[in-house]
Design a protein around this motif. Structure first.
Motif, mmCIF file in Angstrom:
data_model
loop_
_atom_site.group_PDB
_atom_site.id
_atom_site.type_symbol
_atom_site.label_atom_id
_atom_site.label_comp_id
_atom_site.label_asym_id
_atom_site.label_seq_id
_atom_site.Cartn_x
_atom_site.Cartn_y
_atom_site.Cartn_z
ATOM 1 N N ARG A 234 1.196 -1.017 -0.331
ATOM 2 C CA ARG A 234 -0.214 0.417 0.052
ATOM 3 C C ARG A 234 1.011 1.578 -0.208
ATOM 4 N N GLU A 236 0.319 4.099 1.461
ATOM 5 C CA GLU A 236 0.098 5.599 1.868
ATOM 6 C C GLU A 236 0.850 5.726 2.592
ATOM 7 N N SER A 238 1.069 6.708 5.484
ATOM 8 C CA SER A 238 0.846 7.210 6.999
ATOM 9 C C SER A 238 2.108 6.374 7.904
ATOM 10 N N ARG A 242 1.374 1.180 13.237
ATOM 11 C CA ARG A 242 0.455 0.058 12.545
ATOM 12 C C ARG A 242 0.341 -0.103 11.363
ATOM 13 N N HIS A 243 1.251 0.927 11.081
ATOM 14 C CA HIS A 243 1.304 0.906 9.233
ATOM 15 C C HIS A 243 2.324 0.863 8.066
ATOM 16 N N CYS A 244 2.050 -0.549 7.797
ATOM 17 C CA CYS A 244 3.396 -0.763 6.686
ATOM 18 C C CYS A 244 3.304 -0.662 5.274
ATOM 19 N N ARG A 440 0.144 -6.978 12.186
ATOM 20 C CA ARG A 440 -0.816 -6.701 13.593
ATOM 21 C C ARG A 440 -1.337 -7.772 13.906
#
Ligand code: 4AD
Ligand code: MG
Length: 466
Positions: A234, A236, A238, A242-244, A440
């Motif tokens: 992704r 994204e 951010s 909690r985002h990769c 996660r």
């Protein structure tokens, strides 16, 4: 015969003469009569204690070179240990240092180092107890997941990594191209001056997949019950805990399942793989309970022993709205909930995992089945402590006209989805599925609080070293 690894050696019930051991020296300690070294080969958390006599000239010469971090090959006898702390130890007969390790320069030191620093030496951090334990649990968790679905008769399928569609429709895709992007001049252009992807390797613009779901649906509506387990990507931007940009996803997809069945499976699945790790990786788990998250075992028990709270979105809003003063993003009906709201519901209100379902269609993906109210869809998110959303899933829209209408409302180009729409033309069935974020799940199991530390080489905004 293969040389046994330390895990096998330590599991032995009897002593053994003439044993070869290879590994890395964790620590060394010199006493009057002998030298002790703790040897670890990565096979388990425990070290093997090696004892070197100090009256052997050859051994003494080699011991000169032994410092923490160096690699060694030892020959000796496995004998009962007279001291407390271990059943056996290796009484060394010969030693060969395989690789030196300069203690002045070796970045892994005995004193506690920060996770931030260890990320900059991700190639060496698996040598620490914590990261080795994390990686062993990661392996065991993958095994638990395959076992779970295999035992239930699911077919393990492989969906493509290059795709021409955007499953989540969120535009967070990485373009994947064989063009040489080193200079704009090298890119072929069409008469509108845009990059001409019709001349690219696949003859069209393609992306790295954000999810295997759409292809998964085609396989589930032939094989019944399938699951994928693969990398997803992704773009994204951010920068959160909690985002990769690259993460692994497990995506089961089941023909004839409705939303209720989907939620039941998701709950059973999370509980079952959590139990598996508690049973199969107690030594490694203990490290995290001791040094990372003191309430870890309690929180894992909370997951395995409680039924997950099922909560319709509209009810969630009623609970959250009066609490708006605590939230950065204020809640009202129609808002897409984020981690602060999710964690409030799980950690403060219900004090156990929550399955949030029936969200407004405006904040849901195009493929989720529309409810009869015309306002909400049969989507669900599983929310857990410390993390918030760990699973996203839904019953899929299986009515051709409804799906087409939803795609038109979103002004989606329908052409790349012709095959996805075909599923609704030929023998359409109710079907459902979900995606679990593997990293996660690793955070949940280990108590590690940053996604950068549950994978060997995290891919996050601004960092793609190694
Ligand atoms: O909720 P998501 O976006 O759902 C899907 O991709 C569906 N197509 C899944 C399906 O129904 N087959 O993502 C699913 C899960 C999330 O709940 C989260 O655990 C994880 O994938 N996830 C991420 N993990 C790490 N980094 C990111 N950037 C993630 N985005 C999603
Ligand atoms: Mg989601």
């Amino acid at each position: 015969m293969l040389t046994p690894v330390i895990k096998e050696i330590l599991n032995r019930t009897e002593a053994m003469p003439g044993l070869k051991v290879r590994g890395w020296v964790k620590t060394r300690r010199d006493s009057k009569a002998c030298t002790f070294a703790e040897i670890n080969d990565g096979s388990c958390r425990a070290n093997l204690q090696a004892v070197f006599p100090n009256d052997n000239a050859e051994i003494n010469a080699e011991l000169e070179k032994v410092t923490p971090g160096c690699s060694v090959e030892l020959m000796g006898d496995l004998v009962p240990s007279p001291a407390k702390g271990q059943k056996f130890e290796l009484s060394v007969k010969s030693i060969k240092v395989l690789g030196l390790c300069d203690p002045e320069k070796y970045p892994i030191q005995k004193k506690k180092t920060s996770d931030e620093f260890l990320r900059t030496i991700a190639h060496l951090r698996p040598r620490t107890n914590k990261y080795a334990a994390m990686l062993r649990i990661r392996s065991e968790l993958a095994h638990a997941i395959h076992t779970y679905f295999h035992d239930k008769g699911f077919c393990y399928v492989h969906t493509p990594i290059f795709t021409a569609s955007d499953c989540e429709g969120a535009g967070e895709v990485f373009t994947a191209s064989a063009f040489d992007f080193s200079s704009l001049a090298k890119l072929p252009k069409n008469d509108k001056g845009e990059i001409d992807f019709s001349r690219d390797l696949f003859g069209k613009q393609t992306y790295l997949t954000v999810s295997g779901q759409l292809e998964g649906e085609t396989l589930a509506t032939a094989l019944g019950r399938i699951y994928t387990f693969g990398p997803t990507f992704r773009a994204e931007n951010s920068n959160t805990y909690r985002h990769c940009a690259e993460f692994w996803q497990i995506e089961p997809e089941m023909a004839f399942y409705e939303l209720e069945d989907d939620m039941d499976l998701a709950e059973d699945f999370i509980k079952s793989i959590t139990k598996h790790i508690i049973e199969k990786a107690p030594q490694d788990l203990e490290l995290f309970a001791k040094f990372v998250e003191p309430k870890l075992m309690e929180s894992l028990k909370n997951i395995t022993d409680n039924s997950f709270q099922r909560l319709p979105y509209t009810e969630a809003i009623k609970l959250l709205e009066p609490e708006n003063k605590r939230f950065e993003v204020k809640v009202s009906w129609g808002v897409d909930l984020n981690s602060e709201h999710e964690r409030f519901l799980v950690e403060h209100y219900f004090k156990k995992p929550v399955i949030l379902y029936n969200k407004p269609k405006e904040v849901a993906a195009f493929y989720m089945k529309l409810n009869d109210d015309g306002k909400t869809v049969r989507g669900m998110d599983v929310l857990v402590p410390r993390i918030g959303e760990i699973i996203g899933g839904s019953e899929r829209e299986n009515r051709l006209e409804v799906l087409e209408q939803k795609m038109q409302e979103r002004k989606m180009d329908m052409a790349p989805y012709w095959w996805f729409l075909d599923l609704r033309r030929f023998g359409s069935v109710p079907h459902s599925g979900f995606g679990l974020g593997f990293e996660r799940m690793m955070m949940l199991i280990t108590g590690i609080s940053n996604i950068r530390d549950v994978t060997a080489y995290p891919r996050v905004p601004g960092y793609a070293e190694f």
